[in-house]
Design a protein around this motif. Structure first.
Motif, PDB file in Angstrom:
ATOM      1  N   CYS A   1      40.547  31.159  33.047  1.00  0.00           N
ATOM      2  CA  CYS A   1      41.040  31.716  34.891  1.00  0.00           C
ATOM      3  C   CYS A   1      40.848  29.887  35.488  1.00  0.00           C
ATOM      4  O   CYS A   1      41.688  29.437  36.790  1.00  0.00           O
ATOM      5  CB  CYS A   1      39.199  32.529  35.585  1.00  0.00           C
ATOM      6  SG  CYS A   1      39.022  33.045  36.902  1.00  0.00           S
ATOM      7  N   LYS A   2      40.298  29.192  35.304  1.00  0.00           N
ATOM      8  CA  LYS A   2      40.046  27.921  36.029  1.00  0.00           C
ATOM      9  C   LYS A   2      41.651  26.813  35.130  1.00  0.00           C
ATOM     10  O   LYS A   2      41.587  26.669  36.487  1.00  0.00           O
ATOM     11  CB  LYS A   2      39.510  26.975  35.110  1.00  0.00           C
ATOM     12  CG  LYS A   2      37.610  27.449  34.987  1.00  0.00           C
ATOM     13  CD  LYS A   2      36.613  26.693  34.368  1.00  0.00           C
ATOM     14  CE  LYS A   2      35.155  26.993  35.010  1.00  0.00           C
ATOM     15  NZ  LYS A   2      34.512  26.212  34.206  1.00  0.00           N
TER      16      LYS A   2
ATOM     17  N   SER B   1      44.063  28.830  37.909  1.00  0.00           N
ATOM     18  CA  SER B   1      43.557  28.553  39.306  1.00  0.00           C
ATOM     19  C   SER B   1      44.708  26.926  39.686  1.00  0.00           C
ATOM     20  O   SER B   1      44.620  26.988  40.557  1.00  0.00           O
ATOM     21  CB  SER B   1      41.375  28.357  39.762  1.00  0.00           C
ATOM     22  OG  SER B   1      41.444  28.974  39.558  1.00  0.00           O
TER      23      SER B   1
ATOM     24  N   VAL C   1      42.474  29.649  46.165  1.00  0.00           N
ATOM     25  CA  VAL C   1      42.403  30.333  45.816  1.00  0.00           C
ATOM     26  C   VAL C   1      41.113  31.023  45.285  1.00  0.00           C
ATOM     27  O   VAL C   1      40.320  30.198  45.230  1.00  0.00           O
ATOM     28  CB  VAL C   1      43.186  29.743  43.588  1.00  0.00           C
ATOM     29  CG1 VAL C   1      42.613  30.955  42.877  1.00  0.00           C
ATOM     30  CG2 VAL C   1      44.441  29.342  43.086  1.00  0.00           C
TER      31      VAL C   1
ATOM     32  N   THR D   1      38.086  33.505  43.241  1.00  0.00           N
ATOM     33  CA  THR D   1      38.291  33.823  42.117  1.00  0.00           C
ATOM     34  C   THR D   1      37.199  35.403  41.776  1.00  0.00           C
ATOM     35  O   THR D   1      36.123  35.660  42.999  1.00  0.00           O
ATOM     36  CB  THR D   1      37.786  32.864  40.570  1.00  0.00           C
ATOM     37  OG1 THR D   1      36.653  32.346  40.842  1.00  0.00           O
ATOM     38  CG2 THR D   1      39.144  32.482  40.693  1.00  0.00           C
TER      39      THR D   1
ATOM     40  N   ASN E   1      35.094  38.221  38.750  1.00  0.00           N
ATOM     41  CA  ASN E   1      34.674  37.953  37.546  1.00  0.00           C
ATOM     42  C   ASN E   1      34.707  39.807  36.864  1.00  0.00           C
ATOM     43  O   ASN E   1      34.675  40.147  35.685  1.00  0.00           O
ATOM     44  CB  ASN E   1      33.492  37.223  36.638  1.00  0.00           C
ATOM     45  CG  ASN E   1      33.382  35.803  37.444  1.00  0.00           C
ATOM     46  OD1 ASN E   1      34.554  35.722  36.697  1.00  0.00           O
ATOM     47  ND2 ASN E   1      32.510  35.430  37.504  1.00  0.00           N
TER      48      ASN E   1
ATOM     49  N   GLY F   1      36.824  41.541  42.681  1.00  0.00           N
ATOM     50  CA  GLY F   1      38.120  41.707  42.437  1.00  0.00           C
ATOM     51  C   GLY F   1      38.227  42.233  43.948  1.00  0.00           C
ATOM     52  O   GLY F   1      39.104  41.944  44.997  1.00  0.00           O
TER      53      GLY F   1
END
Length: 557
Positions: A3-4, A7, A17, A19, A21, A26
């Protein structure tokens, strides 16, 4: 970790961005931020990627396209199909390089930008359609005559209806009505609406006959519209004076003439291809004429009514329409009854075509003319001026002979000259009626030799006009000479009319003796035209055994 990395890559592409989890988080963030792009993993807690994607797509239906890309390590056909079914616009299978990721983002963004441009174009088209609908309703149909007495159903299948309803008042008091159904429905189907409406109204106002109006509309639409666009139309002219209705059906479903009790007196089928298909009307084209009573009603419908379908695929059809219309005629609610019957029959089925109806009462249209009663306000000196003056301010003359008498109506031509020279005025309606009655009298009874006895009753009018059409078609000889002279006054004026025909004339003395001896309680449908002219004119003088007539029309400002 994944994910990082993603991003960072997205920020390098200029994105902000956010995020989450899990899938539920979401969806909540999508609602809050309305992003331009969503990256979705399949395996997530609380709500998996497929469920979250479906939720997001349902929430974005009314907004611009928000591309959704699935990021997954499941490289199987099943996973790919499920991603597409869930609403995914793309899929990236791990592992992939940063370059491939960036290329995928650019590709999906390009699609999103194109979608945005299409959306803008659709919005502009929607605004154009709304403007056109406002023009149709606010400018064209809002100018219709007697909207308080004529019942109308107008329910479009799309924003813009391809059906058009027009009503207008002729100078002689006849009411002209048209129901038109352009090919298909929507904005394209109504590009001929404005020229159609202007031609219908302008020619009705100038006093052209209904058949002349139909002929001109056909020529105009044939020249204006593309080959695949035409107009199915029904026309009717209600004449309280003649106790008749003149009908022309060109491609519409059957038109109906109902009695007050709901009996179908006449059912008029289409007798001509739709308007605008042929460069000229068919050679044997003519109006159909029916005698009417004051309480009768004329009803025109579009095929959207009889072809409306229910959930079983059945059509509403003519039997159901007739039952609803008969109920409406009896209860004076034709429009409401028919529309309710269609709604009850179709239930929740989507409307496939425009639905239209016009319901016209046949009585109560007697025209209130501006008579020459203003002469009582003219001084004695002015009256002397009227009859002493020898030189008119202007003089107009036209002679028609042979077949020209069958094809040319000189009255609109004469009225156009008067309006051009003297300007528009309400009292010209009375002058129009005088000219029309005297010219028709010279043509029918003089040149054609028709007997008024045919018009002894309402049904006789139909027989009378059938014989008139036959004799006009065979006309080879004969003439009518029309002369108009205008004498202006300080406050008002005088118009002298002289009409001469080539007929055999008639016994004037016998005509007036018959009128004097007529029982007061007996309704005569013939001879009323001359009585009307006498009421409107200052003087009316028949000469040469009725082959020449002179009329003086005087008005005061």
């Amino acid at each position: 970790m994944q994910c990082k990395v993603l991003s960072v890559l997205l920020k390098e592409q200029g994105y902000r961005v956010f995020t989450a989890n899990d899938g539920a988080r979401g969806v909540a963030m999508y609602v809050k931020y309305k992003p331009d792009l969503v990256l979705m993993d399949i395996n997530m807690p609380i709500m998996n990627g497929y469920e979250a994607a479906r939720k997001i797509k349902s929430l974005s239906q009314d907004n611009s396209l928000c591309p959704l890309i699935f990021i997954t390590s499941m490289d199987t056909d099943k996973a790919f199909i499920e991603c597409v079914d869930a609403g995914g616009d793309g899929i990236l299978v791990r592992p992939f390089s940063p370059e491939v990721f960036k290329a995928k983002i650019k590709s999906i963004q390009r699609i999103s930008d194109l979608y945005g441009q299409v959306k803008i174009l659709q919005q502009e088209q929607q605004k154009d359609a709304e403007l056109a609908e406002q023009l149709m309703s606010g400018v064209i149909e809002a100018r219709n005559f007697s909207l308080d007495r004529i019942g109308i159903i107008k329910r479009p299948a799309a924003l813009f209806s391809g059906d058009i309803q027009l009503t207008a008042l002729s100078p002689n008091g006849d009411v002209n009505v048209m129901l038109g159904d352009f090919t298909g429905h929507g904005l394209r189907s109504s590009i001929g609406a404005i020229p159609l409406a202007e031609t219908f109204r302008a020619m009705t106002k100038k006093g052209f006959s209904l058949f002349e109006i139909i002929n001109q509309i056909n020529q105009k639409l044939y020249n204006l519209l593309p080959a695949d666009l035409f107009l199915a139309a029904g026309f009717a002219s209600i004449s309280s004076h003649d106790k008749s209705v003149y009908v022309f059906n060109a491609g519409l479903p059957d038109a109906y003439l109902f009695s007050e009790q709901g009996k179908i007196k006449h059912q008029i089928s289409s007798s001509h291809p739709p308007i605008g298909v042929l460069p000229k009307l068919l050679p044997d084209s003519k109006l159909t004429i029916y005698g009417i009573e004051e309480s009768d009603r004329m009803v025109l419908i579009s095929d959207g009514i009889v072809e409306a379908r229910n959930e079983q695929g059945e059509m509403f059809d003519f039997d159901r329409f007739e039952q609803a219309a008969i109920h409406g005629v009896i209860n004076h609610t034709v429009s409401e009854s028919v529309l309710k019957a269609v709604n009850d029959f179709c239930q929740a089925m989507p409307q496939e075509d425009d639905i239209s109806l016009i319901d016209i009462p046949c009585g109560g249209w007697e025209h209130i003319l501006v008579a020459s009663q203003g002469i009582t306000n003219i001084s004695a000196d002015q009256l002397d001026d009227i009859y002493i003056s020898k030189d008119p301010a202007w003089h107009w003359q036209l002679t028609l002979s042979g077949k020209r008498l069958a094809s040319i109506n000189p009255i609109p031509m004469a009225m156009n000259q008067i309006n051009e020279i003297e300007g528009h005025a309400d009292h010209w309606q009375s002058l129009y009626s005088i000219l029309t009655e005297l010219f028709v009298n010279a043509l029918d009874h003089g040149v054609l030799g028709l007997s008024s006895n045919l018009k002894a009753n309402a049904d006789g009018f139909s027989q009378y006009y059938k014989e008139r059409e036959l004799r006009l078609g065979n006309l080879e000889h004969g003439f009518i000479d029309l002369q108009i002279s205008h004498y202006p006054l300080l406050k008002g004026g005088r118009v002298m009319i002289k009409i001469q025909d080539s007929g055999q004339g008639f016994d004037i003395k016998k005509y007036y003796e018959k009128r004097v001896n007529k029982p007061t309680n007996k309704l005569e449908l013939s001879g009323r035209g001359i009585e009307l002219v006498e009421q409107l004119c200052d003087s009316l003088d028949f000469q040469d055994n009725g082959k020449v007539v002179e009329a003086s029309y005087v008005w005061a400002s």
